[in-house]
Design an enzyme around this catalytic site. Structure first.
Site, PDB file in Angstrom:
ATOM      1  N   ASP A   1     -60.464 -46.297 -53.101  1.00 31.28           N
ATOM      2  CA  ASP A   1     -60.544 -47.740 -52.861  1.00 31.28           C
ATOM      3  C   ASP A   1     -59.525 -48.419 -53.759  1.00 31.28           C
ATOM      4  O   ASP A   1     -59.290 -47.963 -54.881  1.00 31.28           O
ATOM      5  CB  ASP A   1     -61.952 -48.283 -53.162  1.00 31.28           C
ATOM      6  CG  ASP A   1     -62.182 -48.449 -54.649  1.00 31.28           C
ATOM      7  OD1 ASP A   1     -62.501 -47.453 -55.317  1.00 31.28           O
ATOM      8  OD2 ASP A   1     -62.022 -49.569 -55.158  1.00 31.28           O
TER       9      ASP A   1
ATOM     10  N   CYS B   1     -47.471 -55.111 -35.362  1.00 36.23           N
ATOM     11  CA  CYS B   1     -46.375 -54.323 -34.798  1.00 36.23           C
ATOM     12  C   CYS B   1     -46.413 -54.294 -33.271  1.00 36.23           C
ATOM     13  O   CYS B   1     -45.369 -54.223 -32.629  1.00 36.23           O
ATOM     14  CB  CYS B   1     -46.405 -52.906 -35.352  1.00 36.23           C
ATOM     15  SG  CYS B   1     -46.108 -52.871 -37.130  1.00 36.23           S
TER      16      CYS B   1
ATOM     17  N   HIS C   1     -51.677 -54.875 -40.907  1.00 33.99           N
ATOM     18  CA  HIS C   1     -50.661 -53.808 -40.823  1.00 33.99           C
ATOM     19  C   HIS C   1     -50.832 -52.811 -41.969  1.00 33.99           C
ATOM     20  O   HIS C   1     -50.859 -51.596 -41.748  1.00 33.99           O
ATOM     21  CB  HIS C   1     -49.245 -54.398 -40.849  1.00 33.99           C
ATOM     22  CG  HIS C   1     -48.213 -53.342 -41.033  1.00 33.99           C
ATOM     23  ND1 HIS C   1     -47.742 -52.562 -39.992  1.00 33.99           N
ATOM     24  CD2 HIS C   1     -47.617 -52.857 -42.158  1.00 33.99           C
ATOM     25  CE1 HIS C   1     -46.891 -51.665 -40.473  1.00 33.99           C
ATOM     26  NE2 HIS C   1     -46.801 -51.820 -41.787  1.00 33.99           N
TER      27      HIS C   1
ATOM     28  N   CYS D   1     -50.655 -51.555 -34.904  1.00 28.12           N
ATOM     29  CA  CYS D   1     -51.499 -52.658 -35.398  1.00 28.12           C
ATOM     30  C   CYS D   1     -51.164 -53.934 -34.623  1.00 28.12           C
ATOM     31  O   CYS D   1     -50.149 -53.987 -33.924  1.00 28.12           O
ATOM     32  CB  CYS D   1     -51.280 -52.856 -36.897  1.00 28.12           C
ATOM     33  SG  CYS D   1     -49.812 -53.832 -37.280  1.00 28.12           S
TER      34      CYS D   1
ATOM     35  N   ASP E   1     -69.470 -51.372 -56.089  1.00 32.37           N
ATOM     36  CA  ASP E   1     -68.984 -51.062 -57.430  1.00 32.37           C
ATOM     37  C   ASP E   1     -70.021 -51.623 -58.411  1.00 32.37           C
ATOM     38  O   ASP E   1     -70.546 -52.707 -58.206  1.00 32.37           O
ATOM     39  CB  ASP E   1     -67.617 -51.744 -57.583  1.00 32.37           C
ATOM     40  CG  ASP E   1     -66.899 -51.308 -58.841  1.00 32.37           C
ATOM     41  OD1 ASP E   1     -67.571 -50.874 -59.782  1.00 32.37           O
ATOM     42  OD2 ASP E   1     -65.662 -51.419 -58.876  1.00 32.37           O
TER      43      ASP E   1
ATOM     44  N   CYS F   1     -46.160 -47.932 -35.434  1.00 29.03           N
ATOM     45  CA  CYS F   1     -47.465 -48.520 -35.758  1.00 29.03           C
ATOM     46  C   CYS F   1     -48.031 -49.280 -34.563  1.00 29.03           C
ATOM     47  O   CYS F   1     -47.291 -49.947 -33.842  1.00 29.03           O
ATOM     48  CB  CYS F   1     -47.313 -49.445 -36.969  1.00 29.03           C
ATOM     49  SG  CYS F   1     -48.859 -50.223 -37.466  1.00 29.03           S
TER      50      CYS F   1
HETATM   51 ZN   LIG Z   1     -48.201 -52.388 -37.962  1.00 27.50          ZN
END
Ligand SMILES: [Zn+2]
Length: 376
Positions: free
Chosen positions: A265, A329, A355, A326, A75, A324
């Protein structure tokens, strides 16, 4: 659609988490890779202040500094012109050819010019260099917007010249990095359709590798200004990446992607994670069940936010989102996450961050038309 950078090809649309100071709070590069993040955005203004872009160059550039091998967008510092100076005139002054910042704690003054911004982004070694722009709010007057567009276009021309000069100087030099960074320009103009069109046309005449929607993208009620986003998307040259700077909330990403934006973003998902707010797909709306050309029609609800500290989670041994994959999870329960947040264990912030980022990676993969994706 793909965007080829010096650090690999990006599948578009893509969401870039904000690694503002060369780090995504609580998560390191290995964590980001593990949840499938494609690239990050670093902030030139903040890195100029600390630790200094010269120091990062000395250490081999921002990729080596943070051990990130994927694409990096930097940026320009333009948004800080807005958030620091326009909102607090005591913190600096915008001049025709530079911006002077005044450090609140020390009173020290330093300046950022279009040339200095591009030089700093070269020191970082970023893959996408952004032109310094003069960012406004949609509520600023038409006269302010006209001045901001005039500056933004003039600064973009100077950024283009500096960028081309630095590339020419570097080419042929021994040890010069392979490949070339890309240069994006940002379209300003506030709420004025005429100024937005004029700004987009003037920037297109100079010629850039991609264009961004600049300025505050939400109205007074916090809703996305879709008509302006649409207008800029239509005014920018076709076939090039379109970056919706600072967007945003999952439903706003979906809306902007439908208008043709391909790069996003925002600090929201990681900040929300630290505030114990976790995104999850509504039942039957997860990416594995959503295939086809428009998996998430704008305006149709597809997610909600679970507050980790809710009493309901105290003895819930199921995951935050059963769809999910991740690290949170896959391995831990809502009860465990709630407990970690309550005892202020930093692991909770990290797991929640991973997550929420995984949620965005899965959402964007669906928008790319790939369906659900495996973690890296
Ligand atoms: Zn998750």
């Amino acid at each position: 659609m793909e965007l080829v950078t010096r650090h690999g090809a990006l599948r578009l649309p893509a969401f870039f988490p904000d690694a503002t100071r060369a780090g995504v709070r609580t998560a390191d590069a290995a964590d980001l890779r593990a949840v499938g993040v494609q690239g990050v955005v670093v902030n030139t203004f903040h890195l100029l202040r600390a630790p200094g872009t010269g120091l990062i160059k000395q250490g081999g550039g921002v990729h080596r500094f943070m051990d990130w091998s994927g694409p990096v967008i930097s940026d320009s510092g333009g948004f800080q012109v807005y958030s620091l100076i326009r909102q607090n005139p005591g913190s600096g002054v915008i001049r025709p050819n530079e911006v002077i910042f005044r450090e609140k704690s020390t009173g020290e003054r330093w300046s950022l010019s279009p040339e200095r911004s591009v030089q700093a982004q070269f020191q970082l070694g970023s893959d996408v260099v952004m032109c310094l722009d003069d960012c406004t709010s949609v509520e600023d007057s038409e006269a302010e917007q006209a001045l901001s567009v005039e500056r933004t276009v003039r600064w973009a021309r100077r950024c283009r010249q500096e960028f081309d000069k630095l590339l020419a100087e570097r080419s042929g030099r021994r040890g010069a990095p392979a490949g070339q960074p890309l240069l994006f320009a940002v379209v300003q103009g506030g709420a004025s359709e005429r100024l937005r069109r004029e700004c987009a046309a003037a920037l297109a005449a100079i010629g850039f590798d991609g264009y961004g929607f600049g300025g505050w993208p939400l109205d007074g009620e916090g809703n996305l200004i879709t008509d302006l986003l649409a207008l800029v998307a239509e005014s920018a040259p076709a076939g090039l990446p379109l970056h919706a700077l600072g967007i945003g909330r999952p439903d706003n990403v979906v809306s902007a992607a439908a208008l043709g934006y391909t790069i996003f973003d925002c600090s929201l998902p990681t900040r929300d994670a630290r505030r114990r707010r976790l995104y999850r797909f509504l039942p039957g709306r997860d990416p594995a069940t959503r295939r086809g050309p428009r998996p998430y029609p704008p305006g149709e609800p597809f997610y909600d936010v679970l507050y980790a500290l809710d009493q309901d989670n105290a003895n819930d041994f199921g995951p935050i989102d059963p769809t999910c994959d991740c690290p949170l999870c896959a391995r831990y329960s809502r009860a465990y996450l709630r407990h970690l947040f309550r005892v202020e264990d930093g692991t909770a912030e990290r797991l929640a961050t991973l997550h929420n980022l995984r949620f965005y990676v899965r959402l964007l993969a669906a928008l790319q038309g790939d369906g659900d994706v495996d973690a890296g």
